[in-house]
Scaffold this motif. Structure first.
Motif, PDB file in Angstrom:
ATOM      1  N   THR A 173       0.830  -1.195   0.000  1.00 52.66           N
ATOM      2  CA  THR A 173       0.000   0.000   0.000  1.00 52.66           C
ATOM      3  C   THR A 173       0.869   1.251   0.000  1.00 52.66           C
ATOM      4  N   ALA A 174       0.298   2.302  -0.527  1.00 50.91           N
ATOM      5  CA  ALA A 174       0.958   3.609  -0.511  1.00 50.91           C
ATOM      6  C   ALA A 174       0.547   4.340   0.765  1.00 50.91           C
ATOM      7  N   GLU A 175       1.131   5.488   0.970  1.00 48.24           N
ATOM      8  CA  GLU A 175       0.690   6.350   2.066  1.00 48.24           C
ATOM      9  C   GLU A 175      -0.777   6.698   1.800  1.00 48.24           C
ATOM     10  N   GLY A 176      -1.586   6.736   2.852  1.00 53.86           N
ATOM     11  CA  GLY A 176      -2.991   7.086   2.656  1.00 53.86           C
ATOM     12  C   GLY A 176      -3.883   6.446   3.699  1.00 53.86           C
ATOM     13  N   SER A 177      -5.150   6.266   3.335  1.00 56.22           N
ATOM     14  CA  SER A 177      -6.184   5.827   4.279  1.00 56.22           C
ATOM     15  C   SER A 177      -5.877   4.489   4.941  1.00 56.22           C
ATOM     16  N   LYS A 178      -5.476   3.483   4.150  1.00 56.02           N
ATOM     17  CA  LYS A 178      -5.217   2.171   4.742  1.00 56.02           C
ATOM     18  C   LYS A 178      -4.090   2.254   5.769  1.00 56.02           C
ATOM     19  N   LEU A 179      -3.006   2.876   5.383  1.00 58.31           N
ATOM     20  CA  LEU A 179      -1.846   2.962   6.267  1.00 58.31           C
ATOM     21  C   LEU A 179      -2.176   3.758   7.528  1.00 58.31           C
ATOM     22  N   PHE A 180      -2.884   4.871   7.366  1.00 56.19           N
ATOM     23  CA  PHE A 180      -3.266   5.684   8.516  1.00 56.19           C
ATOM     24  C   PHE A 180      -4.170   4.897   9.455  1.00 56.19           C
ATOM     25  N   THR A 181      -5.161   4.199   8.897  1.00 55.54           N
ATOM     26  CA  THR A 181      -6.090   3.432   9.724  1.00 55.54           C
ATOM     27  C   THR A 181      -5.363   2.330  10.486  1.00 55.54           C
ATOM     28  N   LEU A 182      -4.392   1.678   9.847  1.00 51.64           N
ATOM     29  CA  LEU A 182      -3.620   0.633  10.532  1.00 51.64           C
ATOM     30  C   LEU A 182      -2.811   1.187  11.694  1.00 51.64           C
ATOM     31  N   SER A 183      -2.417   2.444  11.615  1.00 54.32           N
ATOM     32  CA  SER A 183      -1.675   3.039  12.725  1.00 54.32           C
ATOM     33  C   SER A 183      -2.576   3.246  13.942  1.00 54.32           C
ATOM     34  N   LEU A 184      -3.884   3.289  13.736  1.00 54.05           N
ATOM     35  CA  LEU A 184      -4.840   3.482  14.824  1.00 54.05           C
ATOM     36  C   LEU A 184      -5.372   2.163  15.377  1.00 54.05           C
ATOM     37  N   ASN A 185      -5.537   1.168  14.508  1.00 60.81           N
ATOM     38  CA  ASN A 185      -6.139  -0.088  14.925  1.00 60.81           C
ATOM     39  C   ASN A 185      -5.659  -1.185  13.979  1.00 60.81           C
ATOM     40  N   GLN A 186      -4.961  -2.161  14.527  1.00 58.52           N
ATOM     41  CA  GLN A 186      -4.404  -3.237  13.704  1.00 58.52           C
ATOM     42  C   GLN A 186      -5.349  -4.419  13.525  1.00 58.52           C
ATOM     43  N   ASP A 187      -6.484  -4.432  14.211  1.00 56.38           N
ATOM     44  CA  ASP A 187      -7.447  -5.524  14.051  1.00 56.38           C
ATOM     45  C   ASP A 187      -8.141  -5.400  12.699  1.00 56.38           C
ATOM     46  N   VAL A 188      -8.124  -6.462  11.925  1.00 60.09           N
ATOM     47  CA  VAL A 188      -8.707  -6.416  10.580  1.00 60.09           C
ATOM     48  C   VAL A 188      -9.470  -7.701  10.279  1.00 60.09           C
ATOM     49  N   LEU A 189     -10.306  -7.603   9.270  1.00 59.09           N
ATOM     50  CA  LEU A 189     -10.916  -8.757   8.623  1.00 59.09           C
ATOM     51  C   LEU A 189     -10.464  -8.737   7.173  1.00 59.09           C
ATOM     52  N   PHE A 190     -10.211  -9.898   6.633  1.00 57.77           N
ATOM     53  CA  PHE A 190      -9.897 -10.048   5.218  1.00 57.77           C
ATOM     54  C   PHE A 190     -10.925 -11.006   4.651  1.00 57.77           C
ATOM     55  N   GLU A 191     -11.430 -10.704   3.464  1.00 57.61           N
ATOM     56  CA  GLU A 191     -12.438 -11.564   2.847  1.00 57.61           C
ATOM     57  C   GLU A 191     -12.176 -11.677   1.360  1.00 57.61           C
ATOM     58  N   ALA A 192     -12.372 -12.862   0.849  1.00 59.94           N
ATOM     59  CA  ALA A 192     -12.348 -13.094  -0.601  1.00 59.94           C
ATOM     60  C   ALA A 192     -13.363 -14.186  -0.894  1.00 59.94           C
ATOM     61  N   ASP A 193     -13.888 -14.143  -2.093  1.00 59.86           N
ATOM     62  CA  ASP A 193     -14.852 -15.159  -2.494  1.00 59.86           C
ATOM     63  C   ASP A 193     -14.712 -15.404  -3.981  1.00 59.86           C
ATOM     64  N   GLY A 194     -15.350 -16.439  -4.436  1.00 62.59           N
ATOM     65  CA  GLY A 194     -15.242 -16.742  -5.850  1.00 62.59           C
ATOM     66  C   GLY A 194     -16.161 -17.868  -6.265  1.00 62.59           C
ATOM     67  N   LEU A 195     -16.017 -18.213  -7.505  1.00 61.96           N
ATOM     68  CA  LEU A 195     -16.804 -19.275  -8.116  1.00 61.96           C
ATOM     69  C   LEU A 195     -15.831 -20.157  -8.877  1.00 61.96           C
ATOM     70  N   LYS A 196     -15.840 -21.435  -8.558  1.00 57.17           N
ATOM     71  CA  LYS A 196     -14.975 -22.399  -9.241  1.00 57.17           C
ATOM     72  C   LYS A 196     -15.890 -23.465  -9.825  1.00 57.17           C
ATOM     73  N   GLY A 197     -16.103 -23.372 -11.125  1.00 53.68           N
ATOM     74  CA  GLY A 197     -17.097 -24.238 -11.748  1.00 53.68           C
ATOM     75  C   GLY A 197     -18.471 -23.852 -11.234  1.00 53.68           C
ATOM     76  N   GLU A 198     -19.174 -24.789 -10.646  1.00 51.66           N
ATOM     77  CA  GLU A 198     -20.499 -24.527 -10.063  1.00 51.66           C
ATOM     78  C   GLU A 198     -20.434 -24.405  -8.538  1.00 51.66           C
ATOM     79  N   THR A 199     -19.217 -24.313  -8.003  1.00 55.13           N
ATOM     80  CA  THR A 199     -19.049 -24.205  -6.555  1.00 55.13           C
ATOM     81  C   THR A 199     -18.688 -22.770  -6.185  1.00 55.13           C
ATOM     82  N   ALA A 200     -19.531 -22.141  -5.366  1.00 50.75           N
ATOM     83  CA  ALA A 200     -19.252 -20.807  -4.831  1.00 50.75           C
ATOM     84  C   ALA A 200     -18.592 -20.983  -3.470  1.00 50.75           C
ATOM     85  N   TRP A 201     -17.701 -20.068  -3.132  1.00 51.11           N
ATOM     86  CA  TRP A 201     -17.000 -20.180  -1.856  1.00 51.11           C
ATOM     87  C   TRP A 201     -16.717 -18.793  -1.291  1.00 51.11           C
ATOM     88  N   SER A 202     -16.465 -18.742   0.008  1.00 50.78           N
ATOM     89  CA  SER A 202     -16.112 -17.507   0.689  1.00 50.78           C
ATOM     90  C   SER A 202     -15.167 -17.847   1.837  1.00 50.78           C
TER      91      SER A 202
END
Length: 140
Positions: free
Chosen positions: A54-83
């Motif tokens: 990341t560059a300097e900006g919102s993400k970096l500033f927010t991490l300096s205040l609170n390091q607790d995060v959630l990460f999420e990704a999802d997708g579709l592989k054939g006919e199977t959806a996942w998260s």
């Protein structure tokens, strides 16, 4: 056993991480006092950690205040959806050895901008689920 137990399958940590290997982008959720932000990020998986730049900006500033995060990704592989959702703490890498390791992971920014800061999300909980895509059942 609930009604949905025959539709949704819980993924193991290994299955969850394997799905993350083949998808972009993910999303990181951060909290800044009373404000919650979500940002799309391109990322790489290394063990049970997620790395992004990341560059300097919102993400970096927010991490300096609170390091607790959630990460999420999802997708579709054939006919199977996942998260997959990862709860954890994010740290801006400062030690030369950590940065050198991150540089070997092959992650390149998508946007043509300079992103000097490496961030590692250290997972405390990894959960995922999948299901076969299908029609809504008859209601009555």
């Amino acid at each position: 056993m609930s009604f949905n137990d025959d539709v949704f399958r819980t993924l193991s940590t290994e299955q969850s991480l394997a799905y993350l290997e083949d998808v972009q982008p993910g999303r990181i959720v951060m909290r800044r006092k009373e404000d919650i932000e979500i940002f799309p990020i391109n990322f790489v998986v290394d063990g049970e950690s997620i790395y992004f730049r990341t560059a300097e900006g919102s993400k970096l500033f927010t991490l300096s205040l609170n390091q607790d995060v959630l990460f999420e990704a999802d997708g579709l592989k054939g006919e199977t959806a996942w998260s997959v959702i990862i709860k954890g703490t994010a740290e801006v890498l400062e030690k030369p050895a950590d940065i050198d390791h991150a540089e070997t992971l092959g992650l390149k920014p998508w946007a043509p901008t300079l992103k000097y800061n490496w961030v590692r999300i250290n997972a405390s909980d990894i959960s995922g689920r999948e299901f076969e895509v299908g029609e809504e059942p008859e209601r009555y």
